[in-house]
Scaffold this motif. Structure first.
Motif, PDB file in Angstrom:
ATOM      1  N   GLN A 152      -0.540   7.070  -1.670  1.00  0.00           N
ATOM      2  CA  GLN A 152      -0.763   6.339  -0.411  1.00  0.00           C
ATOM      3  C   GLN A 152      -2.162   6.579   0.140  1.00  0.00           C
ATOM      4  O   GLN A 152      -2.856   5.637   0.551  1.00  0.00           O
ATOM      5  CB  GLN A 152       0.274   6.792   0.612  1.00  0.00           C
ATOM      6  N   GLU A 156      -4.679   3.361   0.420  1.00  0.00           N
ATOM      7  CA  GLU A 156      -5.039   2.899   1.768  1.00  0.00           C
ATOM      8  C   GLU A 156      -6.517   3.129   2.067  1.00  0.00           C
ATOM      9  O   GLU A 156      -7.133   2.362   2.807  1.00  0.00           O
ATOM     10  CB  GLU A 156      -4.118   3.561   2.803  1.00  0.00           C
ATOM     11  N   SER A 161      -2.394  -1.695   0.127  1.00  0.00           N
ATOM     12  CA  SER A 161      -1.154  -1.153   0.695  1.00  0.00           C
ATOM     13  C   SER A 161      -0.155  -0.816  -0.408  1.00  0.00           C
ATOM     14  O   SER A 161      -0.212  -1.355  -1.516  1.00  0.00           O
ATOM     15  CB  SER A 161      -0.552  -2.136   1.703  1.00  0.00           C
ATOM     16  N   ARG A 164       6.864  -0.295  -0.439  1.00  0.00           N
ATOM     17  CA  ARG A 164       7.842   0.726  -0.005  1.00  0.00           C
ATOM     18  C   ARG A 164       9.234   0.510  -0.612  1.00  0.00           C
ATOM     19  O   ARG A 164      10.030   1.437  -0.681  1.00  0.00           O
ATOM     20  CB  ARG A 164       8.009   0.689   1.519  1.00  0.00           C
ATOM     21  N   PHE A 184       4.726   6.796  -1.242  1.00  0.00           N
ATOM     22  CA  PHE A 184       4.197   7.132   0.081  1.00  0.00           C
ATOM     23  C   PHE A 184       4.910   8.415   0.497  1.00  0.00           C
ATOM     24  O   PHE A 184       5.958   8.750  -0.055  1.00  0.00           O
ATOM     25  CB  PHE A 184       4.493   6.007   1.080  1.00  0.00           C
ATOM     26  N   ILE A 205       0.841  -1.407  -5.980  1.00  0.00           N
ATOM     27  CA  ILE A 205      -0.129  -1.525  -4.895  1.00  0.00           C
ATOM     28  C   ILE A 205      -0.455  -3.000  -4.649  1.00  0.00           C
ATOM     29  O   ILE A 205      -0.759  -3.736  -5.591  1.00  0.00           O
ATOM     30  CB  ILE A 205      -1.426  -0.745  -5.256  1.00  0.00           C
ATOM     31  N   ASN A 206      -0.389  -3.387  -3.374  1.00  0.00           N
ATOM     32  CA  ASN A 206      -0.682  -4.782  -2.994  1.00  0.00           C
ATOM     33  C   ASN A 206      -2.082  -4.907  -2.399  1.00  0.00           C
ATOM     34  O   ASN A 206      -2.542  -4.014  -1.686  1.00  0.00           O
ATOM     35  CB  ASN A 206       0.322  -5.280  -1.946  1.00  0.00           C
ATOM     36  N   GLN A 209      -0.580  -7.094   2.531  1.00  0.00           N
ATOM     37  CA  GLN A 209       0.465  -6.332   3.211  1.00  0.00           C
ATOM     38  C   GLN A 209       1.441  -5.710   2.198  1.00  0.00           C
ATOM     39  O   GLN A 209       1.564  -6.198   1.080  1.00  0.00           O
ATOM     40  CB  GLN A 209       1.238  -7.280   4.147  1.00  0.00           C
ATOM     41  N   PRO A 210       2.167  -4.676   2.625  1.00  0.00           N
ATOM     42  CA  PRO A 210       3.078  -4.008   1.685  1.00  0.00           C
ATOM     43  C   PRO A 210       4.399  -4.741   1.439  1.00  0.00           C
ATOM     44  O   PRO A 210       5.163  -4.347   0.554  1.00  0.00           O
ATOM     45  CB  PRO A 210       3.360  -2.662   2.382  1.00  0.00           C
ATOM     46  N   THR A 223       4.860 -10.526  -3.610  1.00  0.00           N
ATOM     47  CA  THR A 223       4.372 -10.121  -2.287  1.00  0.00           C
ATOM     48  C   THR A 223       4.717 -11.219  -1.292  1.00  0.00           C
ATOM     49  O   THR A 223       4.651 -12.409  -1.616  1.00  0.00           O
ATOM     50  CB  THR A 223       2.840  -9.922  -2.304  1.00  0.00           C
TER      51      THR A 223
END
Ligand code: MG
Length: 255
Positions: A152, A156, A161, A164, A184, A205-206, A209-210, A223
């Protein structure tokens, strides 16, 4: 319950990991503009079967293919179908598992298709580094939270992001075992890592947004905002003497 593996089980998993990494190297040659994903799926299955191994995902929860092939905004569990033809500039995440004498290894790699944009390149490099950093802290005595924190923090810091809703996992005689390995978390939190544990560590990983959602096929995860996503995964084995990557691509593969 956490299944600690014996030396015998370690050796079977090591063999599964070796065949799996060689399969990934084998199909890497096919990842090119114009190629269709069904061909890559066939090549992966045939390679494993030709090396006394079986695809782990085929039939798992009734999944119908050997590989998951997730293109661009697809995160995981994309179908490797004929209609999915790779285009110059795409990124494709290939996730697959291999079973050798009842023991599994699991890995994923996001490939560039031909020449890709610099933003896609940055996403791939960042996700690959997230995995590297996660494995570096996944040592005897560390905590599960240390792994997620490493992923994470780095993702970040690059403006990306972390997904989750899906996590890494324990692995052994089943593909998915306890514990869950989130991407995370907080340092020093969660279960302690012990010698004999085998984990599939897999940052997703995006670019944006997550948040993710499933398509009507009930498998493909994309996504929510349509941004790109990348996925790298290794199966690792925790030992007192250090953590070993069982799916290392540099172990005499063909590519
Ligand atoms: Mg996995």
């Amino acid at each position: 319950m956490i299944m600690l593996k014996s030396e015998y089980e370690y050796r079977l998993m090591k063999k599964a990991g070796e065949i799996l990494a060689k399969t990934m190297n084998h199909i890497a040659l096919l990842v090119q503009p114009g190629e269709t994903m069904d061909k890559i799926d066939d090549a992966a299955r045939l390679y494993m079967q030709g090396h006394q191994a079986m695809p782990s995902f085929l039939g798992l929860y009734q999944y119908p293919y050997t590989i998951c092939a997730s293109v661009n905004n697809e995160v995981i569990h994309g179908f490797p179908v004929k209609e999915k033809k790779l285009l110059e500039g795409d990124i494709v995440s290939i996730d697959m598992g291999c079973c050798f004498e009842g023991y599994h290894a699991d890995m994923a790699y996001t490939f560039p298709v031909g020449k890709i944009s610099s933003s896609r390149k940055k996403l791939l490099e960042t996700t690959k580094t997230c995995l590297k950093k996660a494995i570096a802290v996944a040592i005897c005595g560390a905590r599960i939270g240390d792994i997620g924190h490493a992923v994470q923090e780095f993702a970040e810091s690059k403006g990306f992001s972390v997904v989750r809703d899906y996590t890494g996992h324990g692995i052994g005689s089943s593909v998915h075992e306890e514990p869950q390995v989130p991407n995370f978390g907080e340092k020093g939190r969660g279960m302690a890592l012990r010698s004999g544990m085998a984990l599939a560590i897999e940052p997703m990983i995006n670019h944006g947004q997550p948040y993710v959602k499933s398509l009507p096929d009930r498998w493909t995860v994309v996504t929510k905002d349509g941004s790109d996503s990348a996925h790298f995964e290794h199966t690792v084995f925790i030992k007192e003497s250090g953590t070993e990557i069982l799916t290392d691509l540099n172990q005499g593969g063909s590519a």
